[in-house]
Motif scaffolding. Structure first.
Motif, PDB file in Angstrom:
ATOM      1  N   LEU A  55      33.685  56.422  40.671  1.00  0.00           N
ATOM      2  CA  LEU A  55      33.169  57.667  41.257  1.00  0.00           C
ATOM      3  C   LEU A  55      32.986  58.771  40.209  1.00  0.00           C
ATOM      4  N   VAL A  56      32.924  58.368  38.942  1.00  0.00           N
ATOM      5  CA  VAL A  56      32.860  59.394  37.887  1.00  0.00           C
ATOM      6  C   VAL A  56      31.627  60.284  38.073  1.00  0.00           C
ATOM      7  N   GLU A  57      30.502  59.668  38.394  1.00  0.00           N
ATOM      8  CA  GLU A  57      29.294  60.496  38.535  1.00  0.00           C
ATOM      9  C   GLU A  57      29.267  61.265  39.846  1.00  0.00           C
ATOM     10  N   THR A 117      34.670  67.531  25.367  1.00  0.00           N
ATOM     11  CA  THR A 117      34.298  66.470  24.427  1.00  0.00           C
ATOM     12  C   THR A 117      34.218  65.072  25.057  1.00  0.00           C
ATOM     13  N   ILE A 118      34.978  64.813  26.112  1.00  0.00           N
ATOM     14  CA  ILE A 118      35.002  63.450  26.681  1.00  0.00           C
ATOM     15  C   ILE A 118      34.671  63.450  28.176  1.00  0.00           C
ATOM     16  N   CYS A 119      35.387  64.232  28.945  1.00  0.00           N
ATOM     17  CA  CYS A 119      35.123  64.259  30.390  1.00  0.00           C
ATOM     18  C   CYS A 119      34.032  65.297  30.664  1.00  0.00           C
ATOM     19  N   ARG A 120      32.909  65.098  29.990  1.00  0.00           N
ATOM     20  CA  ARG A 120      31.766  66.009  30.189  1.00  0.00           C
ATOM     21  C   ARG A 120      31.045  65.606  31.458  1.00  0.00           C
ATOM     22  N   LYS A 142      28.397  63.991  31.722  1.00  0.00           N
ATOM     23  CA  LYS A 142      28.220  62.547  31.517  1.00  0.00           C
ATOM     24  C   LYS A 142      29.455  62.084  30.742  1.00  0.00           C
ATOM     25  N   ALA A 143      30.404  61.523  31.467  1.00  0.00           N
ATOM     26  CA  ALA A 143      31.718  61.256  30.856  1.00  0.00           C
ATOM     27  C   ALA A 143      31.696  60.037  29.940  1.00  0.00           C
ATOM     28  N   ASP A 144      32.550  60.122  28.901  1.00  0.00           N
ATOM     29  CA  ASP A 144      32.700  59.011  27.964  1.00  0.00           C
ATOM     30  C   ASP A 144      34.084  58.405  28.213  1.00  0.00           C
ATOM     31  N   CYS A 145      34.231  57.716  29.350  1.00  0.00           N
ATOM     32  CA  CYS A 145      35.568  57.289  29.803  1.00  0.00           C
ATOM     33  C   CYS A 145      36.235  56.314  28.849  1.00  0.00           C
ATOM     34  N   ASP A 146      35.450  55.594  28.066  1.00  0.00           N
ATOM     35  CA  ASP A 146      36.072  54.627  27.161  1.00  0.00           C
ATOM     36  C   ASP A 146      36.910  55.301  26.087  1.00  0.00           C
ATOM     37  N   LYS A 147      36.654  56.584  25.842  1.00  0.00           N
ATOM     38  CA  LYS A 147      37.458  57.297  24.836  1.00  0.00           C
ATOM     39  C   LYS A 147      38.583  58.106  25.481  1.00  0.00           C
ATOM     40  N   CYS A 148      38.712  58.040  26.789  1.00  0.00           N
ATOM     41  CA  CYS A 148      39.613  58.971  27.481  1.00  0.00           C
ATOM     42  C   CYS A 148      41.044  58.441  27.571  1.00  0.00           C
ATOM     43  N   PRO A 149      42.019  59.255  27.184  1.00  0.00           N
ATOM     44  CA  PRO A 149      43.410  58.811  27.255  1.00  0.00           C
ATOM     45  C   PRO A 149      43.919  58.690  28.699  1.00  0.00           C
ATOM     46  N   LEU A 150      43.190  59.296  29.651  1.00  0.00           N
ATOM     47  CA  LEU A 150      43.663  59.291  31.042  1.00  0.00           C
ATOM     48  C   LEU A 150      43.097  58.127  31.849  1.00  0.00           C
ATOM     49  N   GLN A 151      42.272  57.313  31.200  1.00  0.00           N
ATOM     50  CA  GLN A 151      41.476  56.325  31.930  1.00  0.00           C
ATOM     51  C   GLN A 151      42.304  55.461  32.896  1.00  0.00           C
ATOM     52  N   SER A 152      43.452  54.982  32.451  1.00  0.00           N
ATOM     53  CA  SER A 152      44.194  53.999  33.278  1.00  0.00           C
ATOM     54  C   SER A 152      44.657  54.580  34.610  1.00  0.00           C
ATOM     55  N   GLN A 153      44.814  55.910  34.671  1.00  0.00           N
ATOM     56  CA  GLN A 153      45.305  56.518  35.910  1.00  0.00           C
ATOM     57  C   GLN A 153      44.257  57.383  36.597  1.00  0.00           C
ATOM     58  N   CYS A 154      43.049  57.357  36.105  1.00  0.00           N
ATOM     59  CA  CYS A 154      42.042  58.292  36.644  1.00  0.00           C
ATOM     60  C   CYS A 154      41.424  57.752  37.936  1.00  0.00           C
ATOM     61  N   TYR A 155      41.499  58.535  38.988  1.00  0.00           N
ATOM     62  CA  TYR A 155      40.988  58.114  40.301  1.00  0.00           C
ATOM     63  C   TYR A 155      39.493  57.822  40.236  1.00  0.00           C
ATOM     64  N   ALA A 156      38.727  58.723  39.633  1.00  0.00           N
ATOM     65  CA  ALA A 156      37.271  58.547  39.619  1.00  0.00           C
ATOM     66  C   ALA A 156      36.889  57.300  38.824  1.00  0.00           C
ATOM     67  N   TYR A 157      37.549  57.073  37.713  1.00  0.00           N
ATOM     68  CA  TYR A 157      37.224  55.900  36.892  1.00  0.00           C
ATOM     69  C   TYR A 157      37.581  54.615  37.639  1.00  0.00           C
ATOM     70  N   ARG A 158      38.746  54.602  38.231  1.00  0.00           N
ATOM     71  CA  ARG A 158      39.206  53.371  38.904  1.00  0.00           C
ATOM     72  C   ARG A 158      38.388  53.047  40.142  1.00  0.00           C
ATOM     73  N   SER A 191      39.412  67.268  39.273  1.00  0.00           N
ATOM     74  CA  SER A 191      38.855  66.669  40.499  1.00  0.00           C
ATOM     75  C   SER A 191      38.603  65.182  40.297  1.00  0.00           C
ATOM     76  N   ARG A 192      38.199  64.799  39.081  1.00  0.00           N
ATOM     77  CA  ARG A 192      37.975  63.362  38.827  1.00  0.00           C
ATOM     78  C   ARG A 192      39.310  62.618  38.745  1.00  0.00           C
ATOM     79  N   TYR A 193      40.215  63.194  37.981  1.00  0.00           N
ATOM     80  CA  TYR A 193      41.493  62.503  37.772  1.00  0.00           C
ATOM     81  C   TYR A 193      42.255  62.333  39.094  1.00  0.00           C
TER      82      TYR A 193
HETATM   83  S1  SF4 Z   1      38.571  58.512  32.717  1.00  0.00           S
HETATM   84 FE1  SF4 Z   1      38.532  60.137  34.250  1.00  0.00          FE
HETATM   85  S2  SF4 Z   1      39.329  61.947  33.228  1.00  0.00           S
HETATM   86 FE2  SF4 Z   1      38.788  60.454  31.657  1.00  0.00          FE
HETATM   87  S3  SF4 Z   1      36.671  60.941  31.067  1.00  0.00           S
HETATM   88 FE3  SF4 Z   1      36.547  59.406  32.665  1.00  0.00          FE
HETATM   89  S4  SF4 Z   1      36.374  60.590  34.544  1.00  0.00           S
HETATM   90 FE4  SF4 Z   1      37.100  62.001  32.992  1.00  0.00          FE
END
Ligand code: SF4
Length: 380
Positions: A216-218, A192-195, A197-213, A148-150
């Motif tokens: 809207l992660v929270e 471990t990462i997209c918990r 409380k997400a740790d987006c800085d460690k996430c391999p999907l960050q560049s394409q993640c809708y919520a991060y961009r 849902s976040r991605y």
């Molecule tokens: S970048 Fe997106 S998929 Fe990755 S941890 Fe953050 S919210 Fe989750």
């Protein structure tokens, strides 16, 4: 969802999983039985807690046949401390279904798997993909959160259009990267990462993640309105014989805490949790009705217990079940007879026993019961 977005998700996550996936005991050449046991254990329980239980379980019940042959008491004994005992019951019942109806071999078909007690859509997907290598999704709360976040999926993810979009995406990515790999990768990223409380800085999907961009992660996934828990006040009785044994009772298998030993308990009241004066009313109600409540119950179990007068203690234990916040007010009564003269039967429980404190601690008991037993020295 675009094809590019799903492809990026699948390929990136598969590479990340190859490098960073968790090494878990049930992932080494998993059989359907191993996946099933591990998934049931992992419901509501952290991986680190599950690992020693899983290893002990496999040492004692290495096959579905050995589990089907075991007594429910032995199964509950091994489960003691993991909580949510219904899962142990499901495993025990489900093992009999696999042995009796499928000749001891789990079916690989998703809908057949779901006919087995304790296997829902998610667990069926996990067994089919991890153990049978099928390219089918396994969607649990972790997968819902990651997808849902991605993909930016709003609304209630349990049904309607949001559900369909989650399932379509999951279906798409298992076709690209394979069910076993992508389901475990999503599981690990969610754990471990997209918990929450997400740790987006460690996430391999960050560049394409809708919520991060979109910041809207929270906000995703959107929370469902929860109905309040039940608030339940119970009185528990520590009835001690002259030879220092305590009366314990086993609720029927379909009751809360079924097949586990508890001290005899009576419900004082139960209502929706928002009642602000509940504690005061519980205290008053216990004081007024305790003697009558217990004498009525005990005289049914053994006439020698008719004159028992329980004393209130200050011991109060709180335990949170999925839908109930339970407060146990502990009463105590000491008897002049030894346990062997006080056999109990009848009432609302399946059976009764007189056990020492040490025996109780090594018997199948719930976490809530263990809390009471560990604090007994304060009042006995
Ligand atoms: S970048 Fe997106 S998929 Fe990755 S941890 Fe953050 S919210 Fe989750």
């Amino acid at each position: 969802m675009t094809d590019n977005s799903a492809a990026f998700f699948a390929h990136t996550l598969a590479s990340w999983f190859a490098a960073c996936g968790r090494d878990l005991p049930w992932r080494h050449s998993p059989t359907p039985y191993q996946v099933w046991v591990s998934e049931l254990m992992l419901q509501q329980t952290q991986v680190a807690t599950v690992i020693p239980y899983y290893n002990k379980w496999m040492a004692q019940f290495p096959t579905v046949e050995s589990l089907a042959k075991a007594s429910l008491e032995a199964v509950n004994g091994l489960w003691a401390g993991l909580g949510y005992y219904r899962r142990a019951r499901y495993l025990h019942q489900g093992a009999s279904v696999v042995v009796d109806h499928y000749g001891g071999c789990f079916p690989s078909d998703i809908s057949e798997l779901q006919k087995i007690t304790g296997i829902g859509a998610y667990t069926a997907g996990a067994i089919a993909s991890f153990a049978f290598g099928m390219d089918v999704p396994a969607i649990d709360g972790n997968a819902e959160r990651v997808i849902s976040r991605y993909s930016g999926i709003y609304g209630d993810l349990s049904h309607g259009d949001p559900r369909r979009r989650i399932e379509d995406f999951a279906q798409h990515v298992v076709q690209i990267a394979g069910g076993a790999v992508i389901n475990q990768a999503i599981m690990d990223l969610g754990a471990t990462i997209c918990r929450k409380k997400a740790d987006c800085d460690k996430c391999p999907l960050q560049s394409q993640c809708y919520a991060y961009r979109n910041g809207l992660v929270e906000a995703l996934p959107q929370k469902k309105a929860k109905s309040p828990k039940w608030l339940e006040y119970r009185s528990a009785l520590l009835l001690e014989s002259s030879d220092h044994r305590y009366l314990v009772a086993m609720p029927k298998s379909d009751a809360l805490l079924g097949n586990l030993w508890v001290f005899p308990m009576q419900t004082i009241f139960r209502e929706r949790e928002d009642a602000s004066d509940a504690k005061h009313r519980a205290d008053a109600s216990t004081r007024q009705s305790r003697k009558t409540l217990w004498q009525r119950m005990l005289s049914d179990l053994n006439p020698a217990l008719t004159q028992v007068v329980p004393m209130p203690t200050k011991l109060e234990i709180t335990h949170i079940f999925t839908h109930i916040r339970m407060h146990i007010l502990v009463d105590i009564a000491k008897l002049t007879q030894p346990a062997q003269l006080l056999e109990c039967a009848g009432g609302t429980y399946e059976k009764y026993a007189w056990l020492t404190r040490d025996q109780i601690l090594t018997s199948p008991i719930s976490t809530m019961m263990k809390k009471v037993v560990l604090r007994m020295p304060e009042i006995t």
